[in-house]
Structure formats: structure tokens, C-alpha cells
Design a protein around this motif. Structure first.
Motif, mmCIF file in Angstrom:
data_model
loop_
_atom_site.group_PDB
_atom_site.id
_atom_site.type_symbol
_atom_site.label_atom_id
_atom_site.label_comp_id
_atom_site.label_asym_id
_atom_site.label_seq_id
_atom_site.Cartn_x
_atom_site.Cartn_y
_atom_site.Cartn_z
ATOM 1 N N ASN A 115 0.805 -1.220 0.000
ATOM 2 C CA ASN A 115 0.000 0.000 0.000
ATOM 3 C C ASN A 115 0.844 1.279 0.000
ATOM 4 N N ASP A 116 2.172 1.149 0.019
ATOM 5 C CA ASP A 116 3.052 2.310 -0.143
ATOM 6 C C ASP A 116 3.329 2.599 -1.616
ATOM 7 N N LEU A 117 2.896 1.698 -2.486
ATOM 8 C CA LEU A 117 3.297 1.759 -3.891
ATOM 9 C C LEU A 117 2.108 1.953 -4.825
ATOM 10 N N GLU A 118 2.419 2.525 -5.977
ATOM 11 C CA GLU A 118 1.470 2.615 -7.075
ATOM 12 C C GLU A 118 1.964 1.708 -8.200
ATOM 13 N N PHE A 119 1.069 0.950 -8.811
ATOM 14 C CA PHE A 119 1.452 -0.021 -9.830
ATOM 15 C C PHE A 119 0.788 0.294 -11.168
ATOM 16 N N THR A 120 1.513 0.001 -12.217
ATOM 17 C CA THR A 120 0.935 0.020 -13.564
ATOM 18 C C THR A 120 1.305 -1.295 -14.247
ATOM 19 N N VAL A 121 0.415 -1.785 -15.122
ATOM 20 C CA VAL A 121 0.641 -3.051 -15.833
ATOM 21 C C VAL A 121 0.529 -2.790 -17.332
ATOM 22 N N THR A 122 1.528 -3.234 -18.057
ATOM 23 C CA THR A 122 1.491 -3.136 -19.519
ATOM 24 C C THR A 122 1.747 -4.506 -20.128
ATOM 25 N N SER A 123 1.229 -4.685 -21.298
ATOM 26 C CA SER A 123 1.413 -5.955 -22.012
ATOM 27 C C SER A 123 2.596 -5.823 -22.962
ATOM 28 N N GLU A 124 3.544 -6.742 -22.861
ATOM 29 C CA GLU A 124 4.759 -6.720 -23.682
ATOM 30 C C GLU A 124 4.805 -7.981 -24.554
ATOM 31 N N SER A 125 5.512 -7.860 -25.699
ATOM 32 C CA SER A 125 5.511 -8.955 -26.678
ATOM 33 C C SER A 125 6.734 -9.863 -26.607
ATOM 34 N N GLN A 126 7.818 -9.416 -25.935
ATOM 35 C CA GLN A 126 9.030 -10.243 -25.897
ATOM 36 C C GLN A 126 8.770 -11.561 -25.162
ATOM 37 N N ALA A 127 9.628 -12.524 -25.476
ATOM 38 C CA ALA A 127 9.613 -13.825 -24.803
ATOM 39 C C ALA A 127 8.239 -14.480 -24.854
ATOM 40 N N GLY A 128 7.556 -14.318 -25.973
ATOM 41 C CA GLY A 128 6.253 -14.958 -26.114
ATOM 42 C C GLY A 128 5.118 -14.183 -25.461
ATOM 43 N N GLY A 129 5.422 -13.036 -24.915
ATOM 44 C CA GLY A 129 4.384 -12.214 -24.288
ATOM 45 C C GLY A 129 4.432 -12.292 -22.761
ATOM 46 N N TYR A 130 4.412 -11.177 -22.127
ATOM 47 C CA TYR A 130 4.417 -11.131 -20.660
ATOM 48 C C TYR A 130 3.829 -9.791 -20.210
ATOM 49 N N TYR A 131 3.621 -9.677 -18.918
ATOM 50 C CA TYR A 131 3.125 -8.427 -18.341
ATOM 51 C C TYR A 131 4.248 -7.755 -17.548
ATOM 52 N N LEU A 132 4.480 -6.495 -17.853
ATOM 53 C CA LEU A 132 5.480 -5.715 -17.131
ATOM 54 C C LEU A 132 4.771 -4.875 -16.072
ATOM 55 N N VAL A 133 5.160 -5.104 -14.823
ATOM 56 C CA VAL A 133 4.589 -4.341 -13.711
ATOM 57 C C VAL A 133 5.618 -3.312 -13.253
ATOM 58 N N THR A 134 5.193 -2.065 -13.195
ATOM 59 C CA THR A 134 6.049 -0.970 -12.727
ATOM 60 C C THR A 134 5.547 -0.498 -11.376
ATOM 61 N N ALA A 135 6.454 -0.437 -10.408
ATOM 62 C CA ALA A 135 6.099 0.005 -9.060
ATOM 63 C C ALA A 135 6.783 1.327 -8.749
ATOM 64 N N LYS A 136 6.025 2.244 -8.152
ATOM 65 C CA LYS A 136 6.534 3.569 -7.792
ATOM 66 C C LYS A 136 5.991 3.945 -6.422
ATOM 67 N N ALA A 137 6.830 4.574 -5.597
ATOM 68 C CA ALA A 137 6.373 4.992 -4.267
ATOM 69 C C ALA A 137 5.329 6.091 -4.396
ATOM 70 N N LYS A 138 4.329 6.038 -3.541
ATOM 71 C CA LYS A 138 3.309 7.083 -3.523
ATOM 72 C C LYS A 138 3.930 8.410 -3.095
ATOM 73 N N SER A 139 3.255 9.489 -3.414
ATOM 74 C CA SER A 139 3.755 10.826 -3.093
ATOM 75 C C SER A 139 4.034 10.968 -1.598
ATOM 76 N N GLY A 140 5.225 11.472 -1.276
ATOM 77 C CA GLY A 140 5.603 11.678 0.126
ATOM 78 C C GLY A 140 6.196 10.466 0.808
ATOM 79 N N ILE A 141 6.293 9.325 0.093
ATOM 80 C CA ILE A 141 6.799 8.089 0.687
ATOM 81 C C ILE A 141 8.208 7.804 0.182
ATOM 82 N N THR A 142 9.071 7.396 1.108
ATOM 83 C CA THR A 142 10.384 6.846 0.765
ATOM 84 C C THR A 142 10.479 5.494 1.446
#
Length: 229
Positions: free
Chosen positions: A101-128
Motif C-alpha cells: 500500500n506504499d506503492l502505485e502499480f501500472t501493468v502493460t502488455s509486452e511482446s518479448q519472450a512470447g508475451g508477458y506483463y510488465l509491472v512498474t512500481a513507484k512509491a506514492k507521493s511523500g513516501i520513501t
């Protein structure tokens, strides 16, 4: 002749006495009259001055009170700002391990390696926070067959997330060549196995899931392409 001179001398003595008495009377009356006049005039002047001072003091006193009130409000605002500002907001979560719950996530669909999902995690504003565990916990649904196995790719320990810093993980939903599998529209991700607040992320499109795998967290997205070694 002698009696005439004596009478004249007596008259002169009486006249001198009368002048002396008159002068004494004038001297005695003059200062008293002046003092009386001064004392009768002085209260009027003092009252007038007092009236002027009191009327001029009232606005001055009111202004002083108003100024004090303004100063207090300013101090309060400064303290509130200091409190609503930057201190608590920026220090919230500083130095702790990243909870989901400290993080924000985004999911994108990628085509390499037969297709996979790339999840990007970023700290919420004000969080370290720090990703102390290299591998996220990932599953499709609640069944054991939907849990993604780690493949050991990537990985940095610990990873500091704050501001624009991000971490990547790659999820391959199907690693078999059969037609078996279950379809899911969401994936569940958590930073640790016992995280009480896992995140359920909507997939870009439904996934056919069979023996899924997941990479470690990495700062280089190229290291988040899941492959079976």
C-alpha cells in the motif's frame, strides 16, 4: 509755628502709613488672586488634555490589541504550516520497507519472450521506502496453481523507491505448450508473502494462465523479461 509743623509731620506720617498699608494689601491680594485664577484655570486644561489623551489612547490601544491578534494568527499559521508542511508529509514512511500500500502499480502488455506483463512500481507521493525482498508475491486467483514461481532474474537488494524512482517485475502467465489453463482478468501482487494489503491489478487483456513465473524486482526493465532458464 512749631505746632503747625508738628501737625504737618503727623499728616505725612499718616499718609506714608496709609500708602504702606495699601501696598501691603495689594501685595497680599495679588499673588493669592493669581494663584486662585491659576488653580481655577488648571483643572479645565488638565481635563481637556485628559479628554484628548483618552480619546487618542483608545484607538492606539485597539490597534495594539489588533496587532497582537494578527501576530498570534500568523504564528499559528506558521506552526500549522510547519506541522501541515513539508515535515510530516516528506518523512512519512522514510526508511521503512515498502508495503504494497506504499506503492502505485501500472501493468502493460509486452511482446518479448512470447508475451508477458510488465509491472512498474513507484512509491506514492511523500513516501520513501525500500524493497527489501527481491521477489514479489504474484498469483492469479486464490488457488495454488495460480501462484507464480520466481525465476531468479534481476534483483537488487535493497531498492530505494522515492520520487520518480521505479522498480520493474515481469510476469509470464503461461509457460506450457498445452491448451490447458484458466483465464483471469486480474493479477494479485504483494511485496511480501505476509503483506496484509495485496494489490489486485487489472490486466490489459484477459490472460490464459498455466504455470506462471515472475522475475525479481529490477531497476532495469530489460532484466524484467521472464524466461525459463
Amino acid at each position: 509755628m512749631r505746632s503747625h509743623l508738628a501737625a504737618r509731620s503727623a499728616r505725612l506720617v499718616l499718609a506714608a502709613a496709609a500708602v504702606t498699608a495699601l501696598a501691603a494689601t495689594a501685595t497680599a491680594c495679588g499673588p493669592e488672586d493669581i494663584e486662585d485664577a491659576g488653580s481655577s484655570a488648571a483643572p479645565s486644561s488638565v481635563a481637556s488634555a485628559g479628554s484628548d489623551n483618552s480619546s487618542s489612547d483608545s484607538p492606539s490601544t485597539g490597534g495594539s490589541n489588533a496587532g497582537g491578534s494578527t501576530d498570534k494568527k500568523t504564528d499559528s499559521g506558521a506552526k500549522t504550516g510547519s506541522g501541515s508542511g513539508s515535515g510530516d508529509g516528506e518523512k512519512s514512511g522514510y526508511g521503512q520497507s515498502c508495503g504494497t500500500n506504499d506503492l502505485e502499480f501500472t501493468v502493460t502488455s509486452e511482446s518479448q519472450a512470447g508475451g508477458y506483463y510488465l509491472v512498474t512500481a513507484k512509491a506514492k507521493s511523500g513516501i520513501t521506502c525500500y524493497l527489501d525482498t527481491n521477489t514479489p508475491t504474484v498469483s492469479f486467483g486464490s488457488g495454488a496453481d495460480g501462484v507464480a514461481s520466481p525465476v531468479g532474474q534481476g534483483g537488487e537488494d535493497p531498492m530505494k523507491l522515492t520520487g520518480s524512482a521505479v522498480a520493474y517485475t515481469g510476469i509470464s502467465p503461461k509457460t506450457t505448450n498445452t491448451d490447458d489453463g484458466k483465464e483471469f482478468e486480474n493479477v494479485i501482487i504483494a511485496t511480501t508473502e505476509d503483506d496484509p494489503n495485496p494489490a489486485e491489478l487489472k490486466l490489459p487483456e484477459p490472460a490464459n494462465v498455466d504455470k506462471p513465473i515472475v522475475t525479481n524486482w529490477a531497476t532495469n526493465r530489460a532484466e524484467a523479461i521472464p524466461v525459463i532458464v
